[in-house]
Design an enzyme around this catalytic site. Structure first.
Site, PDB file in Angstrom:
ATOM      1  CG  ASP A 188      -6.591  -3.239   2.178  1.00 37.69           C
ATOM      2  OD1 ASP A 188      -5.581  -3.049   2.882  1.00 37.69           O
ATOM      3  OD2 ASP A 188      -7.157  -2.338   1.525  1.00 37.69           O
ATOM      4  CB  SER A 203      -0.894  -0.022   1.233  1.00 35.61           C
ATOM      5  OG  SER A 203      -1.560   1.195   1.354  1.00 35.61           O
ATOM      6  CG  ASP A 212      -5.152   2.317   0.635  1.00 44.86           C
ATOM      7  OD1 ASP A 212      -6.092   1.586   0.280  1.00 44.86           O
ATOM      8  OD2 ASP A 212      -4.165   1.889   1.282  1.00 44.86           O
ATOM      9  CG  HIS A 255      -3.753  -1.555  -2.103  1.00 45.47           C
ATOM     10  ND1 HIS A 255      -4.781  -2.403  -2.465  1.00 45.47           N
ATOM     11  CD2 HIS A 255      -4.280  -0.724  -1.164  1.00 45.47           C
ATOM     12  CE1 HIS A 255      -5.868  -2.093  -1.782  1.00 45.47           C
ATOM     13  NE2 HIS A 255      -5.593  -1.080  -0.982  1.00 45.47           N
ATOM     14  N   GLY A 260     -10.030   3.468   6.082  1.00 46.73           N
ATOM     15  CA  GLY A 260      -9.796   4.842   6.534  1.00 46.73           C
ATOM     16  C   GLY A 260      -8.369   5.069   7.006  1.00 46.73           C
ATOM     17  N   GLY A 315      -2.439   0.788   9.835  1.00 47.02           N
ATOM     18  CA  GLY A 315      -1.978   0.526  11.192  1.00 47.02           C
ATOM     19  C   GLY A 315      -3.063   0.057  12.156  1.00 47.02           C
TER      20      GLY A 315
END
Ligand code: DX5
Ligand code: ZN
Length: 211
Positions: free
Chosen positions: A171, A6, A33, A31, A139, A142
């Site tokens: 994911d 990501s 986001d 990926h 959103g 972590g």
């Protein structure tokens, strides 16, 4: 398994080097986001960043659109060879959009949140190259992994029984332990942000790839 880093978790200062490192370590896609501050309570990047990433990457980019109107924006993330993920939960006609993308030759994936049952998207899978199953609420990077093994297993069984080609990607909260859990449940691809970019990038991609 296949690993899709990501990329918004990469260092902006070292982005070109880190992109190359991910590719050399065997990542099969990036990926991206994309968050609009409305569909999810956070804002990340948009089409200009996608164009920039496209210009410095040699592998596929999958854009994960966490936006209210994916129908207005998907085409900006859809250069040939790339893939665009749209959320089942977006307030639009997702089946209609998937059909439109197929007609336009845009590679598409469908995403479901942790509280969306697999049954809601089983009829959409024939239009999606990848089913992306969220193991966190979208959103933020972590967050703690939510065990969605039952859903992965259900999807994988359905895909096999119906002779579909759809791949399963997971994911959220993926690390060396949770990647094993989702692999055992039937996942083909994992996304990872914090695990990969908070350590030695090459080592961590190799570890995930070897699972
Ligand atoms: C969450 C994003 C994820 C996230 C993953 O909204 O869709 O792709 O960046 O981050 P980690 O791997 O840190 O959970
Ligand atoms: Zn994502």
């Amino acid at each position: 398994m296949l690993v899709s880093p990501s990329i918004v978790a990469a260092s902006l200062l070292k982005i070109q080097d880190q992109v190359r490192e991910c590719e050399n370590a065997g990542s099969t896609s990036f990926h991206l986001d994309v968050m609009d501050g409305n569909f999810v309570p956070n804002i990340t990047v948009g089409p200009d960043y996608y164009d920039f990433l496209r210009s410095i990457s040699r592998i596929r980019i999958e854009s994960h659109l966490m936006v209210m109107r994916p129908d207005l924006y998907y085409s900006k993330f859809a250069k040939p060879g790339d893939l665009v993920f749209i959320h089942y939960e977006s307030p639009i006609n997702t089946l209609g959009l998937l059909k439109r993308m197929r007609d336009e030759g845009v590679d598409a994936g469908i995403v479901i949140n942790p509280d969306t049952p697999f049954s809601k998207v089983s009829d959409l899978l024939e239009y999606a190259q990848i089913l992306l199953i969220m193991s966190v609420y979208p959103g933020f990077s972590g967050q703690k992994f939510i065990d969605v093994s039952d859903k992965i297993h259900e999807a994988s069984t359905f895909i096999r029984k119906n002779g579909l080609k759809t791949k399963i990607e997971v994911d959220g909260g993926i690390n060396d332990n949770t990647a094993r859990i989702v692999k055992n449940a039937g996942a083909d691809i994992v996304v990872s942000a914090s695990y990969i970019f908070s350590g030695n990038i090459s080592d961590r991609i190799r570890i995930l790839s070897s699972i």
